[in-house]
Design an enzyme around this catalytic site. Structure first.
Site, PDB file in Angstrom:
ATOM      1  N   GLU A  14       0.846  -1.192   0.000  1.00 39.00           N
ATOM      2  CA  GLU A  14       0.000   0.000   0.000  1.00 39.00           C
ATOM      3  C   GLU A  14       0.878   1.238   0.000  1.00 39.00           C
ATOM      4  OE1 GLU A  14      -2.172   0.734   3.643  1.00 39.00           O
ATOM      5  OE2 GLU A  14      -0.959  -0.787   4.657  1.00 39.00           O
ATOM      6  N   ASP A  27      11.084  10.434  -7.249  1.00 35.52           N
ATOM      7  CA  ASP A  27      10.738   9.709  -6.024  1.00 35.52           C
ATOM      8  C   ASP A  27      11.584   8.454  -5.887  1.00 35.52           C
ATOM      9  OD1 ASP A  27       9.375   9.469  -3.634  1.00 35.52           O
ATOM     10  OD2 ASP A  27       7.690   8.369  -4.498  1.00 35.52           O
TER      11      ASP A  27
END
Length: 433
Positions: A88, A214
């Site tokens: 997640e 990222d």
């Protein structure tokens, strides 16, 4: 000059499933010193030359992506069961699933299915960005996007992405999760080299530059052979067009990995990724995260802590991951630390390109594998072993010194005994009448 923000408009209910998300103009904006979309993505409509952007490249390749129905992906995950959940993030949950091949023939294919949370426009923009970029990008060190699902129905907006399944999860799991076996030194180097090659491809291997924005261990996924692939392109951006030095964007990313110059100014360049890579290099060496609140205050921020142990100092070995149990090349580790330091230079323009970083890593790995066993075993010696060896040498030298002193005393004793015997004989002779 006008720039346009794009969004996905699903027309499946009226015109059937499309081969790719449709991009349509919505609004215009302009940043302080570079023209771009409102979500920070430079598009070719903003270009001052004929260079194509990701959106044009996407239109050519979009047909390669498979369009899934929501029911198909729901069935693949047993109704998005928690038992099928494998991860997640800010985007949403990721599930392991099984789908039929596109032609319906053959065995089912195991895939990873990412499901958007569905709350907020920001998540939707990241979904569109990921579809665009991964619909275009193809490289052995980038995760492959197989298809997507986009439905606007009575139950709300549904946005999903379907990727190739990466069996060994992430570099983050293997470095920091004690439930996993220790990641060997050579494997760490091969993984970080593959990641560097993936970033180098994004920066220099396409007709348009892509800034990942990222880079971190949790976004480096590992296949069944522990080969690395970069994932999660929701924050990726096109680099500056010709004549521009940077892209101006809102500052996003992960704390501890974002370059300070990007945080301070909002000016995004490929060297921002290089900084993030330098952070991960130190994580590879130390086995520590960039930020660990449960450690003593002076050790919580990785980059501040390692400054106390320069690569060329005698105490450098103190930063090395103790789980490696000294099974590594100290000379290679020092070179990697120096490479990390160059990636972490304050001035972005002084940092190396990712292609240079990848070449340096490749050379370090090659030199390390070609080194003689005696050299490698010495270089791999940790500080504790060096101290023990030093103590052993001191003991041996002391033993030798003691033997030399005893031999000298023995000779002196013999000399004294001879002199005493001679004096005794003289005395005896003097007593004779």
């Amino acid at each position: 000059m006008k720039c346009f923000q794009y969004y996905f408009k699903d027309k499946s209910r009226s015109r059937g499933q499309r081969s790719a998300p449709e991009l349509k103009q919505r609004s215009t904006t302009k940043t302080d010193d570079s023209s771009c979309t409102t979500d920070g993505m430079i598009n070719s409509s903003c270009s001052e030359n004929s260079q194509r952007g990701i959106s044009e490249m996407y239109e050519e390749k979009a047909h390669n992506l498979r369009v899934f129905s929501f029911s198909e992906l729901r069935n693949a995950t047993n109704g998005f069961s928690r038992l099928f959940k494998i991860g997640e993030g800010g985007f949403g949950n990721v599930y392991k699933g099984s789908i039929k091949p596109a032609d319906g023939e053959g065995d089912p294919i195991v895939v990873a299915i990412k499901k958007l949370n569905g709350d907020g426009f920001q998540g939707h923009k990241q979904w569109v960005t990921e579809v665009q970029f991964l619909g275009v990008l193809e490289h052995p060190n980038l995760v492959k996007l197989l298809g997507y699902c986009a439905v606007d129905g009575e139950r709300g907006i549904q946005r999903l992405l379907v990727y190739e399944f990466m069996r060994n999860k992430s570099l983050d799991d293997h470095l920091f999760n004690k439930a996993y076996p220790v990641l060997p030194w050579k494997t760490r180097l091969q993984i970080i080299l593959g990641a560097a090659q993936g970033l180098a491809f994004l920066h220099e291997g396409l007709e348009v530059q892509v800034i990942y924005r990222d880079f971190k261990t949790s976004n480096v996924l590992l296949d069944e052979d522990l080969k690395p692939k970069l994932s999660d392109f929701g924050l990726a951006r096109e680099g500056p067009m010709a004549g521009r030095t940077h892209v101006s964007t809102a500052v996003v990313g992960t704390y501890g990995y974002a370059a300070p110059d990007y945080i301070e100014t909002g000016h995004l360049t490929a060297r921002s990724d290089v900084w993030s890579f330098g952070v991960v290099l130190y994580e590879i060496l130390t086995g520590r995260r960039s930020l660990e609140r449960n450690r003593p205050k002076v050790e919580q921020k990785l980059l501040e802590w390692v400054k106390q142990f320069p690569a060329d100092s005698k105490k450098f070995g103190l930063i090395m991951d103790p789980r490696l149990e000294n099974q590594y090349s100290m000379s290679a580790a020092r070179r990697i630390a120096r490479l990390a330091d160059s990636c972490l230079l304050k001035s972005a323009k002084d940092r190396p390109k990712m292609s240079q970083v990848a070449e340096t890593l490749e050379q370090i790995i090659q030199d390390s594998s070609e080194g003689s066993p005696s050299k490698n075993s010495f270089e791999a010696t940790g500080n504790d072993d060096l101290i023990d060896s030093s103590k052993k040498l001191d003991h041996v030298e002391a033993s030798k010194s003691w033997k030399r002193r005893m031999a000298h005393l023995a000779k002196l004793s013999e000399h004294v005994d001879d002199a005493s015997r001679r004096r005794f004989a003289i005395m005896q002779r003097a007593k004779v009448p």
